[in-house]
Motif scaffolding. Structure first.
Motif, PDB file in Angstrom:
ATOM      1  N   ASN A 241       0.811  -1.222   0.000  1.00 31.44           N
ATOM      2  CA  ASN A 241       0.000   0.000   0.000  1.00 31.44           C
ATOM      3  C   ASN A 241       0.841   1.266   0.000  1.00 31.44           C
ATOM      4  O   ASN A 241       0.558   2.217  -0.730  1.00 31.44           O
ATOM      5  N   THR A 242       1.864   1.307   0.847  1.00 33.13           N
ATOM      6  CA  THR A 242       2.678   2.519   0.958  1.00 33.13           C
ATOM      7  C   THR A 242       3.386   2.819  -0.365  1.00 33.13           C
ATOM      8  O   THR A 242       3.485   3.976  -0.772  1.00 33.13           O
ATOM      9  N   LYS A 243       3.833   1.775  -1.049  1.00 33.83           N
ATOM     10  CA  LYS A 243       4.493   1.979  -2.347  1.00 33.83           C
ATOM     11  C   LYS A 243       3.515   2.559  -3.366  1.00 33.83           C
ATOM     12  O   LYS A 243       3.875   3.427  -4.175  1.00 33.83           O
ATOM     13  N   ASN A 244       2.281   2.077  -3.353  1.00 35.75           N
ATOM     14  CA  ASN A 244       1.287   2.587  -4.294  1.00 35.75           C
ATOM     15  C   ASN A 244       0.898   4.022  -3.984  1.00 35.75           C
ATOM     16  O   ASN A 244       0.648   4.815  -4.900  1.00 35.75           O
ATOM     17  N   VAL A 245       0.835   4.386  -2.703  1.00 36.08           N
ATOM     18  CA  VAL A 245       0.534   5.778  -2.328  1.00 36.08           C
ATOM     19  C   VAL A 245       1.626   6.706  -2.861  1.00 36.08           C
ATOM     20  O   VAL A 245       1.336   7.775  -3.419  1.00 36.08           O
ATOM     21  N   HIS A 246       2.875   6.306  -2.720  1.00 34.32           N
ATOM     22  CA  HIS A 246       3.974   7.139  -3.241  1.00 34.32           C
ATOM     23  C   HIS A 246       3.944   7.192  -4.773  1.00 34.32           C
ATOM     24  O   HIS A 246       4.269   8.234  -5.358  1.00 34.32           O
ATOM     25  N   ARG A 247       3.555   6.096  -5.426  1.00 35.54           N
ATOM     26  CA  ARG A 247       3.458   6.135  -6.889  1.00 35.54           C
ATOM     27  C   ARG A 247       2.336   7.080  -7.335  1.00 35.54           C
ATOM     28  O   ARG A 247       2.513   7.833  -8.296  1.00 35.54           O
ATOM     29  N   THR A 248       1.207   7.039  -6.641  1.00 41.09           N
ATOM     30  CA  THR A 248       0.118   7.967  -6.971  1.00 41.09           C
ATOM     31  C   THR A 248       0.600   9.408  -6.857  1.00 41.09           C
ATOM     32  O   THR A 248       0.336  10.235  -7.741  1.00 41.09           O
ATOM     33  N   ASN A 249       1.308   9.719  -5.787  1.00 37.14           N
ATOM     34  CA  ASN A 249       1.834  11.073  -5.594  1.00 37.14           C
ATOM     35  C   ASN A 249       2.725  11.469  -6.774  1.00 37.14           C
ATOM     36  O   ASN A 249       2.620  12.578  -7.307  1.00 37.14           O
ATOM     37  N   MET A 250       3.579  10.546  -7.217  1.00 36.38           N
ATOM     38  CA  MET A 250       4.459  10.834  -8.344  1.00 36.38           C
ATOM     39  C   MET A 250       3.669  10.997  -9.647  1.00 36.38           C
ATOM     40  O   MET A 250       3.898  11.933 -10.418  1.00 36.38           O
ATOM     41  N   LEU A 251       2.725  10.095  -9.901  1.00 38.57           N
ATOM     42  CA  LEU A 251       1.942  10.152 -11.142  1.00 38.57           C
ATOM     43  C   LEU A 251       1.161  11.455 -11.267  1.00 38.57           C
ATOM     44  O   LEU A 251       0.976  11.979 -12.363  1.00 38.57           O
ATOM     45  N   LEU A 252       0.702  11.980 -10.123  1.00 35.31           N
ATOM     46  CA  LEU A 252      -0.097  13.209 -10.127  1.00 35.31           C
ATOM     47  C   LEU A 252       0.767  14.470 -10.111  1.00 35.31           C
ATOM     48  O   LEU A 252       0.237  15.582 -10.093  1.00 35.31           O
ATOM     49  N   GLY A 253       2.085  14.288 -10.123  1.00 38.51           N
ATOM     50  CA  GLY A 253       2.971  15.454 -10.114  1.00 38.51           C
ATOM     51  C   GLY A 253       3.329  15.923  -8.723  1.00 38.51           C
ATOM     52  O   GLY A 253       3.595  17.102  -8.502  1.00 38.51           O
ATOM     53  N   HIS A 254       3.331  15.017  -7.748  1.00 36.60           N
ATOM     54  CA  HIS A 254       3.684  15.292  -6.354  1.00 36.60           C
ATOM     55  C   HIS A 254       2.810  16.370  -5.694  1.00 36.60           C
ATOM     56  O   HIS A 254       3.328  17.295  -5.064  1.00 36.60           O
ATOM     57  N   PRO A 255       1.476  16.235  -5.779  1.00 38.82           N
ATOM     58  CA  PRO A 255       0.616  17.195  -5.083  1.00 38.82           C
ATOM     59  C   PRO A 255       0.688  17.066  -3.562  1.00 38.82           C
ATOM     60  O   PRO A 255       0.318  18.003  -2.845  1.00 38.82           O
ATOM     61  N   TYR A 256       1.152  15.908  -3.049  1.00 36.45           N
ATOM     62  CA  TYR A 256       1.312  15.745  -1.600  1.00 36.45           C
ATOM     63  C   TYR A 256       2.646  16.319  -1.130  1.00 36.45           C
ATOM     64  O   TYR A 256       2.913  16.367   0.066  1.00 36.45           O
ATOM     65  N   GLY A 257       3.491  16.726  -2.095  1.00 37.09           N
ATOM     66  CA  GLY A 257       4.820  17.234  -1.789  1.00 37.09           C
ATOM     67  C   GLY A 257       5.884  16.204  -2.114  1.00 37.09           C
ATOM     68  O   GLY A 257       5.644  14.999  -2.041  1.00 37.09           O
ATOM     69  N   ARG A 258       7.061  16.681  -2.448  1.00 36.92           N
ATOM     70  CA  ARG A 258       8.181  15.775  -2.727  1.00 36.92           C
ATOM     71  C   ARG A 258       8.829  15.277  -1.439  1.00 36.92           C
ATOM     72  O   ARG A 258       9.666  14.369  -1.468  1.00 36.92           O
ATOM     73  N   ASP A 259       8.427  15.875  -0.309  1.00 38.34           N
ATOM     74  CA  ASP A 259       8.950  15.458   0.992  1.00 38.34           C
ATOM     75  C   ASP A 259       7.902  14.681   1.779  1.00 38.34           C
ATOM     76  O   ASP A 259       7.999  14.535   3.004  1.00 38.34           O
ATOM     77  N   PHE A 260       6.893  14.146   1.115  1.00 35.57           N
ATOM     78  CA  PHE A 260       5.763  13.472   1.744  1.00 35.57           C
ATOM     79  C   PHE A 260       6.213  12.205   2.488  1.00 35.57           C
ATOM     80  O   PHE A 260       6.997  11.411   1.973  1.00 35.57           O
ATOM     81  N   VAL A 261       5.692  12.040   3.709  1.00 35.24           N
ATOM     82  CA  VAL A 261       6.020  10.873   4.540  1.00 35.24           C
ATOM     83  C   VAL A 261       4.715  10.155   4.907  1.00 35.24           C
ATOM     84  O   VAL A 261       3.756  10.780   5.370  1.00 35.24           O
ATOM     85  N   TYR A 262       4.705   8.833   4.699  1.00 31.42           N
ATOM     86  CA  TYR A 262       3.477   8.054   4.929  1.00 31.42           C
ATOM     87  C   TYR A 262       3.825   6.683   5.480  1.00 31.42           C
ATOM     88  O   TYR A 262       4.785   6.038   5.052  1.00 31.42           O
ATOM     89  N   ASP A 263       3.042   6.244   6.451  1.00 30.43           N
ATOM     90  CA  ASP A 263       3.184   4.863   6.916  1.00 30.43           C
ATOM     91  C   ASP A 263       1.814   4.312   7.297  1.00 30.43           C
ATOM     92  O   ASP A 263       0.840   5.052   7.422  1.00 30.43           O
ATOM     93  N   GLU A 264       1.752   2.978   7.432  1.00 30.60           N
ATOM     94  CA  GLU A 264       0.520   2.288   7.813  1.00 30.60           C
ATOM     95  C   GLU A 264       0.807   1.302   8.930  1.00 30.60           C
ATOM     96  O   GLU A 264       1.812   0.578   8.887  1.00 30.60           O
ATOM     97  N   MET A 265      -0.098   1.262   9.887  1.00 31.19           N
ATOM     98  CA  MET A 265      -0.021   0.263  10.948  1.00 31.19           C
ATOM     99  C   MET A 265      -1.438  -0.109  11.349  1.00 31.19           C
ATOM    100  O   MET A 265      -2.417   0.467  10.866  1.00 31.19           O
ATOM    101  N   MET A 266      -1.537  -1.075  12.230  1.00 32.19           N
ATOM    102  CA  MET A 266      -2.835  -1.538  12.706  1.00 32.19           C
ATOM    103  C   MET A 266      -2.934  -1.268  14.200  1.00 32.19           C
ATOM    104  O   MET A 266      -2.027  -1.614  14.963  1.00 32.19           O
ATOM    105  N   LEU A 267      -4.030  -0.617  14.624  1.00 31.48           N
ATOM    106  CA  LEU A 267      -4.231  -0.326  16.038  1.00 31.48           C
ATOM    107  C   LEU A 267      -4.726  -1.594  16.735  1.00 31.48           C
ATOM    108  O   LEU A 267      -5.660  -2.251  16.276  1.00 31.48           O
TER     109      LEU A 267
END
Length: 383
Positions: A241-267
């Motif tokens: 999932n995290t890899k796909n989120v970063h690919r989406t950001n790149m495909l859209l021209g980095h609207p989340y920022g080029r310094d975007f940080v994302y992670d996923e965990m389970m509570l």
């Protein structure tokens, strides 16, 4: 381009997930689609069992026969495939679609294979006009579109995207399928033969060739969330999932920022986290013949009583925050996945764009969020 015989072919319609996809399309009253697989007699049997119209076309195609895949691709505008593990049975189909200018969607959670497909077929897809959409199921639509939705709301509220987003699975209930286990085993076996695959699995930017963003949290060590007062444990789908989120950001021209940080965990509680990790490791052991086989999966009752609830928190350096969530009303891997990939295919068919290899969020985010909420039992909201 000449008019194709079909708008959509569901390839693998006799398999566990393919059957659910075909059933969903039939229940939705969609026209212009066909069922494909190796055995037309079995396809006819499934067509009748799921209540699809008697005149639903049946197409013979076999992953072991590339010529049959080529013929199938030439007959349709789009192929939706549930035939996995994709690293074993999907490569020739992606190649055929890319060459024929035929759109493609799959359910792969196999990031090393996904990167191979990007490298091999991005140029061909751009040339032919084929839109190749990877990972259009539970991995990774709720997460990919969940981050996209949060960022749209963050821009509305604060005027800029959140540079840090945490994805947290709050609750989830649903059974596994033999197909998922087979994919995990195939990836493990492949990594033993080719150690470079481990490098791709460990790289959060494995699906963004030419772009390396900032260091990302691994998500592999349980941690205590002070704000929520609960433990967060590793989430088995995070590596794709995290890899796909970063690919989406790149495909859209980095609207989340080029310094975007994302992670996923389970509570969860720490005890539950340890048990979940042990169970997952045992089920994924590639050296045992035990456990689920392809074609096995959760019962109808399990699918209908399953659900998932994912929270996304956008955080700004000055302490501002925004919280959104995605809720699905069926078990994640099958009841919900079959609806999500179906709506993704229908959204793609209505979308005009150039060809290439995409994520759902990188091409059809807005229309797909609308469709998922209207037809597929998902809810996106600000909390």
């Amino acid at each position: 381009m000449a008019k194709k015989e079909f708008d959509l072919i569901v390839y693998g319609a006799t398999g566990f997930t393919g059957r659910l996809v075909a059933e969903y399309l039939a229940q939705r009253g969609i026209s212009g689609w066909a069922m494909a697989g190796r055995n037309t007699a079995k396809l006819a049997e499934v067509r009748d069992l799921i209540g699809a119209p008697k005149d639903t076309p049946l197409v013979a195609a076999d992953a072991a026969n590339p010529a049959s895949l080529k013929t199938m691709c030439e007959r349709t505008r789009c192929v939706l495939t549930t035939v996995g593990p994709y690293q074993l049975y999907g490569s020739d189909l992606v190649a055929a679609c890319a060459a024929a200018g035929t759109d493609y969607l799959d359910l792969n959670g196999e990031p090393a294979w996904a990167r191979q497909m990007i490298d091999a077929h991005e140029a061909a897809g751009k040339k032919s006009g084929a839109r190749i959409i990877l990972s259009a199921g539970f991995d990774s639509i709720p997460f990919d579109l969940g981050v996209w939705y949060l960022q749209q709301e963050a821009i509305k509220k604060f005027g800029s995207p959140a540079p840090r987003v945490k994805g947290r699975v709050r609750k989830m209930q649903g059974g596994a399928s033999g197909g998922t286990m087979a994919s995990m085993k195939a990836t493990l076996k492949a990594s033993f033969k080719d150690p470079s695959i481990l490098g791709l699995l460990n790289n959060p930017f494995a699906l963004t060739p030419g772009f390396e963003g900032p260091s990302q949290p691994s998500g592999m060590v349980p941690e205590y969330d002070k704000e929520l007062g609960v433990w967060a444990a590793p989430f088995v789908m995070a590596p794709i999932n995290t890899k796909n989120v970063h690919r989406t950001n790149m495909l859209l021209g980095h609207p989340y920022g080029r310094d975007f940080v994302y992670d996923e965990m389970m509570l969860t509680t720490l005890g539950e986290a340890a048990r979940a990790l042990v169970d997952a490791a045992a089920k994924a052991n590639p050296f045992t013949g035990k456990g689920l086989k392809p074609g096995d999966g959760p019962s109808k009752e399990e699918r209908e009583t399953g659900f998932y609830d994912v929270m996304f928190t956008g955080i700004y350096p000055d302490g501002r925050k925004i919280v959104t969530s995605v809720y699905g009303d069926r078990d994640p891997g099958y009841g919900s996945t079959s609806k999500m990939i179906s709506e993704a295919a229908l959204a793609l068919l209505e979308t005009k764009s150039a060809g290439g290899v995409f994520t759902p969020g990188g091409l059809i985010a807005a229309p797909l969020v609308e469709r998922l909420q209207k037809f597929a039992g998902l809810t996106f909201k600000v909390e």
